[in-house]
Structure formats: structure tokens, C-alpha cells
Design a protein around this motif. Structure first.
Motif, PDB file in Angstrom:
ATOM      1  N   ILE A   1     -14.284-102.511 136.024  1.00 36.58           N
ATOM      2  CA  ILE A   1     -13.866-103.783 136.763  1.00 36.58           C
ATOM      3  C   ILE A   1     -12.710-104.292 136.576  1.00 36.58           C
ATOM      4  CG2 ILE A   1     -16.338-104.557 136.722  1.00 36.58           C
ATOM      5  CD1 ILE A   1     -15.648-105.967 134.089  1.00 36.58           C
ATOM      6  N   GLY A   2     -11.975-103.747 135.574  1.00 32.27           N
ATOM      7  CA  GLY A   2     -10.446-104.100 135.519  1.00 32.27           C
ATOM      8  C   GLY A   2      -9.672-103.734 136.574  1.00 32.27           C
TER       9      GLY A   2
ATOM     10  N   MET B   1     -15.884 -96.123 124.074  1.00 31.57           N
ATOM     11  CA  MET B   1     -15.375 -96.836 125.246  1.00 31.57           C
ATOM     12  C   MET B   1     -15.214 -98.136 125.253  1.00 31.57           C
ATOM     13  SD  MET B   1     -15.117 -94.314 127.693  1.00 31.57           S
ATOM     14  CE  MET B   1     -15.721 -94.582 129.317  1.00 31.57           C
ATOM     15  N   ASP B   2     -14.118 -98.499 125.654  1.00 25.51           N
ATOM     16  CA  ASP B   2     -13.827-100.333 125.982  1.00 25.51           C
ATOM     17  C   ASP B   2     -15.246-101.034 126.577  1.00 25.51           C
ATOM     18  OD1 ASP B   2     -12.552 -98.613 128.002  1.00 25.51           O
ATOM     19  OD2 ASP B   2     -12.212-100.637 128.691  1.00 25.51           O
ATOM     20  N   VAL B   3     -15.222-102.141 125.993  1.00 23.60           N
ATOM     21  CA  VAL B   3     -16.460-102.826 126.788  1.00 23.60           C
ATOM     22  C   VAL B   3     -15.754-104.354 127.021  1.00 23.60           C
ATOM     23  CG1 VAL B   3     -18.479-101.609 125.910  1.00 23.60           C
ATOM     24  CG2 VAL B   3     -17.344-103.474 124.581  1.00 23.60           C
ATOM     25  N   ASP B   4     -14.488-104.513 126.732  1.00 23.43           N
ATOM     26  CA  ASP B   4     -13.889-105.767 126.908  1.00 23.43           C
ATOM     27  C   ASP B   4     -12.571-105.597 126.636  1.00 23.43           C
ATOM     28  OD1 ASP B   4     -14.326-109.003 126.060  1.00 23.43           O
ATOM     29  OD2 ASP B   4     -12.567-108.196 125.142  1.00 23.43           O
TER      30      ASP B   4
ATOM     31  N   SER C   1     -12.292 -94.862 130.191  1.00 22.48           N
ATOM     32  CA  SER C   1     -12.233 -96.391 129.861  1.00 22.48           C
ATOM     33  C   SER C   1     -13.636 -96.845 130.593  1.00 22.48           C
ATOM     34  CB  SER C   1     -11.137 -96.989 130.686  1.00 22.48           C
ATOM     35  OG  SER C   1     -11.654 -98.490 130.775  1.00 22.48           O
ATOM     36  N   CYS C   2     -14.336 -97.957 130.128  1.00 17.62           N
ATOM     37  CA  CYS C   2     -15.551 -98.271 130.787  1.00 17.62           C
ATOM     38  C   CYS C   2     -15.200 -99.705 131.496  1.00 17.62           C
ATOM     39  CB  CYS C   2     -16.698 -98.447 129.748  1.00 17.62           C
ATOM     40  SG  CYS C   2     -18.313 -99.307 130.573  1.00 17.62           S
TER      41      CYS C   2
END
Lengths: 379, 379, 379, 379
Positions: A202-203, A234-237, A196-197
Motif C-alpha cells: 500500500i505504501g 515483514m513490515d506491517v506498518d 516488504s509487506c
């Protein structure tokens, strides 16, 4: 001979920002002395960097294994007492593990490991080591976050009933829309950055902050992530619905494509009696909201703050402190723990935060992949 | 003889706040004259109220049916041209329907109806009537909201990629924790308020605002509502994940148990080129965020604003206007439509907003009841 | 052997806040190593303090004269290169003078001296010494202040036409109304604090800041001070009209009886083309105001900032830095000057600032005493 | 027949902004009905305007004298009860005087007259008339200003000890630097605008506001004005030191060359117990500062506000009201006074405010012309 805690550093050389943050934080309360480390894998850069920051070069080692080997030979009164691990993410786990196994206290940058599995192994290693281990979720060191924690803990807002955390950045926006750039950014490469990004980077801060200030545990998550392009892995949001014990619901909202946002991390906690709000970009204000009463704005350094909060404020009210001061408070807590060989978990994030953070990342990704369903946090 | 538009009013008597809002809004641009109506179901209060606000009493009617009956007898040049429906929610539908059927233009408070089914019937009635119909989603009249819409429409922020709307209030907090109070509040009684409290009352504002400013359509929703107590039948808090066309994801966050919040409605829209943010409690600031550029704060009345925005500002920059002015702008748009018998849907919310809003409410509740699954918006 | 600049410290022991500020600032850019000093006039406290902060004790001296005597005996490569003077105000002058005379660079807390006369003597001493001398007007180190200076200097706001600086605190309020307290506070005792309290302590900051950011010289002042009680000998509040060259007028407003204010220092500069505003309690925002354009908010770390501003920012945008970072930037500028033996006066306040500040204090008091008349600044 | 107060209007036709402000304000609490007036000196424009705003034309008069002549012929039950004077400044005095002499209540825009001499004559006329007279210092109608007044009056901040008001605008900046423009702007022409531009136009607002909220009287002034160019005859910027009774000192800062400022009017009042701050551009926040306590932010509509403040708020907290609402509150106060034929001077500004305002303007100019000396306020 200085009587400061002897600190070694892994990584953070060159123009590393995280290196500056840790060095300054370690100096803030006159607690640590940097005695050596491995700042860069290339010897010339390693030694050059150490000279550029004016440190003695005698305990700069060519690599991590050599550091361990040489340091353990030193008498205990000279040996590094704690080592900060600021290397690329995939090295956190093996280095932290070996450090613990060789009797060093460890300060580890986040994410603590690259998988939840590794995190659990590290927890086990720590249990056998009897050492101090800290994960540097920097933001939990802010005085008004500590005040928030104390106020919730002592019941100022009553039972928590609603949680909302936001962490919005925009820095991936200029990358994600360019096919070449998004293919070549290490943060979007699962080989280098894990699964995960956005959630991972930050999550986890938001997740850890919620558990830190409320002292609740997030029990399950339902997430909807955004990858933007089919060729991006990868997730960006991502938005994550959360449920805690006692019917407390909430949401964690994260984005790295919130164009123009810098580091907009906010926490809003509402209880039966009052609400509390905080914004990282304006960290010295804590907002207290009560039904039918004027909004109150608490600030650092006042005697109305808790001891924990006041500990983390060096100057009188009106002298703004920032993120270096927040990290400094965490280093101070670690120093206390090293000296006392006991500690208050409110003063710095521990292995518990690290393990739970890794579980959160994996479960949030799993929830998305299974079609936005509820998944239990494991740890 | 005044040449203003002849306005009738249903409801809004006594110390009704919504009554004040509509009366002042109607006066703001010298467009309307209130000629009569039914302000209260009890005759003494009806006539007493009209006297207290200094209006002539000759066209105050004892009830809605009498109003219709008597007004249609009047020559067209004297008859009410438009009627504002400010009665309790369950009366909106039958009154609006009969008004349209009898040739009156209608201004209807929200929620437009109590069910999506009624909303569709009303849409059909309107199609056959050739009249003007407005739903008063008050907030879409703010100058900086109109500016936001225009900026997005003309591409200032590029393709939209992230949507986040928040509507947090705290007023149900003192009610929900008291068993007796929560049993006796009409807002928490499905008989009186339909199937939803929080989503129905404020979630729809957020939903409508998103569609207004982005000109996108929300296609499906996944919601997690909170009822707090098992004996409470209506949601008092809810987070709704949304998906629009073109891979645009977002979230609508609503609460009436966000203790201490007043009317904290915010909208954040991020596009490929920039982000835009707005807060209802500080409505004269519109924040434009761009990668690597200074934050810009746009304010009403400046020539850099669009015509639509400037239309809704009466004084030069620095003279703050508020929610009455926002509703005044909506009334002004309706007046233009009545006079021209054509209209620009940017100037006031129409039946489309009303119908879609009702679908949103029903689907958000359905999603929750089915276990937080994706449901398509119907309209 | 460290290659850092060898720093000695006078004063700042015990729980001195100014001591913490200077120690942390000196550490921030890896430039200095504290090698010794006299932290407290009482030997036990002096040595105890040094141990408590973990420094070696071998170069802790019993008093200032001994420090000079012993340090000059050391080879140049070991001798202190610079000494920070943090002692009570009346000691600044004799210590700074003797340090310069013995070949040490000096960092001096403000007020630099207790009289303008002393300031001029010190200036002369410095001219003969060829050493680096800095006065620590802390606030000029903030990145956005440096950006403000550069923007004005390169003409972004055009010719300056209006200046307004405010420095409001409230801390004397609980003292001034109590006869005993006001008689016994050293800050209100001319023997200990010179001729002025409010103007001397905070007015000088405002005065220096104005000259720093505008690069104009204040030519004359007309002040109205407030002593509140006839038995109080020191001003606790004062407004000073100022005139600079080229018809530029302005005002410096200072108070220590602005009840509830913490450290509310603001600067507003308006030019022919634009205005700039800054607030110390929110130091990372710089407001740019232009006719008919959106307000712009500049923040640290962005490439749109000048080199001078970027030099003083360690982390990416959105990571708030505070007053320690501001002082750190000043220490960094001094380090550059010491290493190069030349310097840019934008990077730290110099003897010029110190001398002019002392003239400002004396003239502001003189203006008040003569009945609020214009008095020329001398320096 | 409406039972509203019959209002006549002089001026305010065409696209006059002040006309809109007064019309909307008069409608806000259902108290007034506009029955006629003279909206423009040119008949075609006068009657055309009245038609455009949909008013009956039967009591639109060709000029002021005709209005008086015709209205006095009407039975008292039909005659205008109050007339709003919105004409150019030099007409305020003769019109207001004649209206009072003929038995009309008067609402007069500011500045009330063009000289202090006229102001005193008008005061005398009023004394003989027994009518209601209001000067529309718009800003005193804001709910949080009224709350501020009440809090100071009942001792919440203790004895006042420091006053600071700022009124900064930038609109003259684009005019003043252009020789032709500055020669041809009526606001900079003493023939048309009296002896002062900046002090007269906005300084009076600040002066009146200070006296309104503190209930103190400003006793003397020392001013430094700025005319910018030798060929410009009117001040465009000025700082005024003030002294009130009981050793209370303060400052009024005004500018119309504060480039980029819109309508930045602020008031800061500090007392022995607390401080209060308010900003016109964010009028719904009132800041309460106390030593060692959290900052409190009071907002309109809460029960913690005084009756006077709550009277001026129409909707629940969180629904921002603006400058129209402020003027509406003033009109409401005047309506109460007209109906009761007695009044509370807190509810609208009276002749006292008008007369003192004119004295302030003349004395501030005199102080500057005499070389920045203290001058006593006369009234």
C-alpha cells in the motif's frame, strides 16, 4: 465480428476479486472483448471458470507458454491485442517480459515486479518493444484525483509546500498477534511477497499517487517501519518522511495494523495558494481549502471540472461512482493508447510508475534497516 | 459575600482572545469569582479594560510585583486563591515562580516556560510550595477526549500499537512567503518565542494529548522540520517520528503552512482490539473502530460514557458543546483540586505535562538540527 | 459460443446515459451478452452506434416491430432471452406489452407506463405470459439498502413508527424561471411526460423505496404540489403525507427546484427499537440509531451484513461501489430469475412496484388538485 | 461596585439544565451580574442552591411576589434590571406580566405562555411598559444561523422558493410504548403542558427559525399529528405543510419518537439563486449550494461572514463553539438593548416570536383535529 480490442487475461479465475475488477473495468466503456487467456493453472478450474462466466472456451489455454505460442500463430486481426497480468506477484515480471517480447501490449497488476532490478529490466524490454504497458494503480483513475492533478498542474494551489498521504488498513491485526497465523500468511513470507509487506502493498500506492497528483518526484526517503514481533520478517506498518525537489517535504504513513480501518487512503497537498484533500473511501469529494475563504467541495460530473476528470464520469452529478469506475477509466485510457498507438501519461500509470514504485520499496526498507537514515530514490 | 474561589488574572486584557477563554471558562461551573489582577502593563488600558468588563477596580494593580505585595497583605480569606497567567510567553516562568513562592495556586497558559531548564526549576519550586499548578492544554478538557482516555485505560482497545496525531493550521502561510512579514512576526522571532514556532505552539498540544489519552510516555523522537526560507529562524512545519515504551511507534505531524487549515487537530490511536479517532473541529464525535464490526460513534452526555467524561457535559445529548466548555472542564477540575487540596491528574494538565512538553520541544529541534536522528526525551 | 443470457436493447443509443448504465450493469456479473436491438430510430445512427461500441451488427434491427418479427424466427437457443426497454416513456407500455406477448422477458425503465390504466393492463399481460418482468428502480440494488430491508424485516428496529423520505434535486431551477425554457422542456410537457414531473420522476423512487425497505404498503396520500408559475402545467416540487397500515405515518418530500441539490435521495425509518438512515449520495453508509447507544455505521462487504446485501458487494470493505454496482445487482437478480424461472422479489423490482408506482403518481396529483385531501392508493 | 447589568433569576435551581445554560450565557460577554432571585419554591433548597453556586444570599427571596415587593423598594441603581423566567411553563405568563407591569425587563424561556390568548395579553402589557422582552429561542444565536439570515436578507440565494425544517428527537420513544409511563409523564399531560407536546416543544423552534432566517411569515398550516395510542392526549410527532406569502411552500417535520435521534434540528432554504442548509448538531457549518458550482462550507469567525455573525464568535476559525455560545449571543444582544434602550430584532427573539409561536401551536393542532385542513396563522 466485434470491433472491440481483443483482451487476454492471465489469472483472475475462481473467486478472485482482482479478476472481477479487471473484467468489469474492461467492459465499462464498450472498448474490450475478452477473447481468452489462462485463468487458473489447473486445467479443470481454468476451463470451468471460463464456462461459469459464459465466455467461449476456444482460446482458453492450458498455460502461459501455450498462450504465447498459439496466439502468435493467429493473424494479427485475431490475435490478442493486450493481455492483463493478474497472477501472483512473482509471475508479473516473467510474464510481462515475455508478452512484450512477443509483441503484446500489457496491463500489469501492481507490484509490477518483485525487485527494483527486475523493474529496470522490464523497462528496457519495453523500450525495445514499442508497445503499450500499464501498471494498474487503480486509484489514479478516480475523477476527483484527475481533477486534483489538473488543478495542481495549472497552478490552482500555487507551488506545493507540504505533502501528506495516509494509507491505513487493519486487516493484518487479527493475524499478527497469532504466532501461527503470522508464520503462515503468504503476505508475511518474503519468499512469496518480496522484501516488504506494508510498504510494498500500500505504501507504493501512496507514493505513486503523490507523484501523480503533484507531478513532483520524491527524491529521498527516511523510514521507520514496524514488524511488531521479532519472528516476523515483514513490515506491517511504516512511516516514511519524504523530500522532493524545491524544498518540498512530506510524509507517507502506512499501516496494516490500524485496527478497524478498511481502506483508508487519503492525500493532502498544500500549496502557497490553497490546499487539496481527498479520501478514497469517499472518492467523489475533493476539498479545496483557501485562506479566509469558505471550504469548497468539488464533485464529479460538473463542468467546472477539467476534461480529464469529466472523461472519467459517466453520469450526472449526484450519481456516485466507485472503484470499478476508477479502474474503468484506466482501462479506457489504455484503450485509447492502443488505438492511437500514442498516449497521455495522465490517463493510466506506466512503466515509469512501476519502476519508481519498486525503487521506493527497496529504499524505504533500506532506510529502516540502516537505522532510519535518508536514502535517495534511484529511478 | 460570595463563597466562590477568588481568581486573579495576569494579562488577557484588551481584545485578547485567551482572556475571554479563561474568563468564560472560570464562570462555567459557578466556581470562581474574578477579584482582580493586572490585565495590561499600561495603567490606563488596565483600568479601562476592567471597567469595560464591569469588574470592581479596587484590586486591579499597576504591575505584577505590586499585586504580590498587596495581595499577601490581605487576610487569607480575602486573598486571591489562584492566579491565571495569560501574559506573553517569556513572562510565564518568572510570574509562575514568584506566585508559587508567595503561596498562590497557579493556572499557567502554555508554553509553560521558554526553556526546558526553566521548566525544571519551576517543577522544583512547585514541589516546595505544596500548591496546585495547572498548565492549560485546553483540548484535554473535551468530554470525548476524556472518554477516549478512560476507554484506553480500561483496555477497550487492548494494548496500543500505533499512534498518529495531526495538528495542521494554515495561518503562517500568508506570512512566510513575504520577506518583510516573516521578519517582523513575533512568533517567528526566537528572542520572543523561544527556539520553535510550530513544534512549540502546536506540536506540544499533540505530544501532551498522546500522553494524556494513552497514558504512555514518549521516549524518543526523530524530527524533520521545515523553515521554508533560509532567512527564517523558526520552524513552521514538522513531522516527528516517536517511539514509546513497549515497541509502540507513532508520528506527530504539525504544520502552520497547511494552507486553508484552521485548527485541524486529530488523534488516532490503534490497539490490538480496536481503534479510536477524534477530531478537534468536530469534538463531540469519538469514533470506535473494530475489526469486522460497524463503526461506532460515541457522543457526549450518554450514560455509556465514563464518569470523567460525563462530568464535563452540561446538557443532554445533541446539544453541542465547544472549546469554551472544554476549558471550563479544566477550570472545574482545578477548582476541585483547590477546594480539596488534592486532585486527580486526569482533570487538568499539571507540571508534569508542562515539563515534558518543554523537553519535547527542545529534543524535536535538536533532532532536526543534528540531521534527523533519534533523541531521547529527558523528563 | 458464449453461454451468457442473450440480451436485446431498445433505445439507449448515442450519448444516452441510461444506455451506459444498463450496458455496464449487464456486464458486471458476467451474466449477459448484448446480442442486438434497436438503439436509435434513425437507421444510420442505430448502426453507427452499434459499431462505435464494438458490437456485431447482424442483429441490429431497423425498428421494434422488425426485431420482434425476426427474433421469433430464430431457434430458442439463439433468440434474445430478455429485452431492456430504454426508449422514451410513452413507448415503454406498447413495447413491454408486445415483448411479453411474444414470449420475451422484459427489463423496463421507469416510469413503467404513462398511466395507471396502462400499468394494470401490463400486469394482466404479464400474468398470462409467465415471463420475468423487471422495472429498474435503480436505487434498490444498493447493498446497504438491501441490508436495511433485511434488518427491518427481521425486526432489528421493531415495529416501524415513522417514515421520512426525501428526494431533492435542483436541475429544474435554471429552467422554471425562464418562460421560454419552461414552455419547451419535454419534462414539463404533459403530452410527453404524463401528468406529473417531480412526483412521476423522483417521487416514485421514494415511494417504491419506502415499500421496498419497510415491506409496508402506503395506503393513502395527501399531497401539496408546487407548479411555481400559472403557465406551467407540471409539478416541480411536492410534499406528500402518507399513511400506511398500523398507524404508521410518514412523509415523502420531493423537489426539482431545491437549488444546488444534485441527487439527494434519503430514507429515514424509525421503529420502536431503533432507527435506520441512508443517503444515496453516500450510499455505502447505513446509520443505525438506538436509544442511549453509540450511533453505528454499517458498511458493505462485512460479514455482519445479510446474505442479500453481501451478494451485491464485489470487493472487500473500503472499496466504494456506486450506482453502476447498484444497477448491476438488479441485473444479477434478473439473471438468476431468468435462469431459474423463479425469483426472489427482493432482488429486483417487479410489476407490483411498477403498478403501485403509477397509482401513487395519479393519486398524489389527484390529492393536490382536490385541495390537499386524503386519497387512497388503489393497487 | 460592578457596573454589570443586574440580573435576577426565577427558577433554574437544583440540577436544572436550563439554569446552567442561562447562568453561563449571562457570563459569556462580561455583561451581567446575577444579583439574586428565587431559584426554588422551597426555601431551604432555594438558599442552599444559591450557596452552592457561590452567590451572595442577601437578595434571594422566598417567593416571586416578595421579590417584586422588595426589589421595587431598592434605588434604581441597585434594583434588578432584568429578570430571567426559567420556571415551569404555566408560570411564564403571570410572572412575565407582573415583571413588566413593575418595570423590569424580562428574559422568558419558551414556550412564552401556555395559550395564544395569554400571549396576546402579554404583548399588550409589553406595549404599555416600554421594556425589553426576550424569548429564548436558543438556536437563533448561532453564528452560522445569523450568517444564513443575513445572506438571505441581502439576496444571496435570490427569492426563497422552498422551505424544509426538521426537528427530530427520540426521547419519548422509551415512554410512549409503556402505558404507565405515558400516563405519568408531565410532558404528555395537557394539564401541565398545554395542548401540544411535540409541536409545542420543538415545532415552535422550527417555526421561529424559518421566520428568523427567511424573514418571511408563515401564513397557513396543514398538519398531520401522531398520538400513537388512543389513550395518549398529546402529539409526539407531526408533519406540518406550510404556506408563506409569494407562493413559497414548505414543510416542518417534527418528532419525539424518531428513535435514536438526539436533537436533530435542520433547516434547508432554497432560493432562485442558491440553497442554504444548516444542522444544529454540527452548528459551525453552513452549506451553500449553487447550480453547477462547488458546494461551499462557511464557518464562523471568518471575515467573509456578516457583522452580525462575527459578533457572535469569540475565537478564530477552527475553535468550535456550541449551544452555550449561541445562548450567550442572545444574552449579549439583550444586554445591548438594555443599555441602549433600543434594539435590533435580529439579535434576540422578541414578543413577536413568542406570540406567533403560540398561534402556530394552536393552529397546527386545530388543523389536525379538523381532519388535516389548512388553517391561517392569526398573529
Amino acid at each position: 465480428m466485434s470491433s472491440k480490442i481483443r483482451l487476454g487475461i492471465l489469472g483472475g479465475g475462481g473467486d478472485s476479486l482482482i479478476g472481477v475488477l479487471h473484467r468489469v473495468a474492461s467492459a465499462m466503456f464498450d472498448q474490450y472483448q475478452i477473447v481468452g487467456g489462462v485463468f487458473n493453472p489447473v486445467w479443470e478450474e481454468n476451463i470451468g471458470f471460463v464456462k461459469s462466466i459464459g465466455l467461449p472456451t476456444n482460446r482458453v489455454y492450458k498455460d502461459f507458454d501455450t498462450l504465447i505460442e498459439e496466439e502468435v500463430k493467429l493473424p494479427e486481426s485475431e490475435r490478442m491485442q493486450v493481455v492483463s497480468v493478474l497472477t501472483p506477484n512473482f509471475l508479473h515480471f516473467p510474464m510481462a517480459k515475455k508478452l512484450l517480447e512477443n509483441g503484446f501490449n500489457v496491463i500489469c497488476e501492481k507490484p509490477m515486479t518483485t525487485t527494483y532490478e527486475e523493474a529496470k529490466i522490464l523497462r528496457q524490454t519495453l523500450q525495445m518493444s514499442n508497445k503499450i504497458f500499464a501498471v494498474t494503480y487503480t486509484y489514479t483513475g478516480y475523477p476527483m484525483i484527475r481533477q486534483m492533478k489538473e488543478m495542481i498542474s495549472r497552478g490552482d494551489i500555487g507551488k506545493v509546500q507540504k505533502i501528506d498521504a495516509q494509507y491505513y488498513q487493519g486487516w493484518i491485526n487479527p493475524i499478527i498477534h497469532d504466532k501461527e497465523k503470522r508464520a503462515n500468511t503468504w503476505r508475511l513470507d518474503p519468499e512469496k511477497s518480496g522484501i516488504s509487506c506494508c510498504i510494498g502493498d500500500i505504501g507504493t500506492h501512496a507514493f505513486d499517487m503523490i507523484e501523480y497528483v503533484t507531478e513532483l518526484k520524491v527524491e529521498s526517503v527516511l523510514s521507520d517501519l514496524n514488524y511488531m514481533y521479532s519472528d516476523n520478517k515483514m513490515d506491517v506498518d511504516g512511516t516514511v518522511l519524504i523530500r522532493c525537489s524545491d524544498n518540498v517535504k512530506g510524509v507517507i504513513r502506512t499501516s496494516q495494523i490500524a485496527t478497524g480501518e478498511e481502506n483508508n487512503f487519503t492525500v493532502q497537498i498544500y500549496g502557497e495558494k490553497a490546499g487539496l484533500k481527498w479520501e478514497q473511501e469517499n472518492p467523489n469529494h475533493l476539498y479545496l481549502l483557501e485562506d479566509g475563504k469558505p471550504l469548497r467541495v468539488l464533485k464529479p460530473g460538473h463542468t467546472y471540472n477539467s476534461e480529464l476528470s469529466l472523461d472519467g464520469t459517466k453520469l450526472p452529478p449526484g450519481h456516485p461512482e466507485g472503484i470499478f469506475d476508477s479502474m474503468g477509466n484506466i482501462y479506457r485510457g489504455i484503450a485509447k493508447a492502443i488505438k492511437k498507438e500514442e498516449f497521455d501519461s495522465a490517463e493510466f500509470p506506466t512503466i515509469v510508475d512501476g519502476v519508481r514504485g519498486m525503487s521506493f520499496i527497496e529504499k524505504a526498507v533500506e532506510s529502516h534497516q540502516k537505522g532510519n537514515v535518508w536514502i535517495k530514490i534511484d529511478a
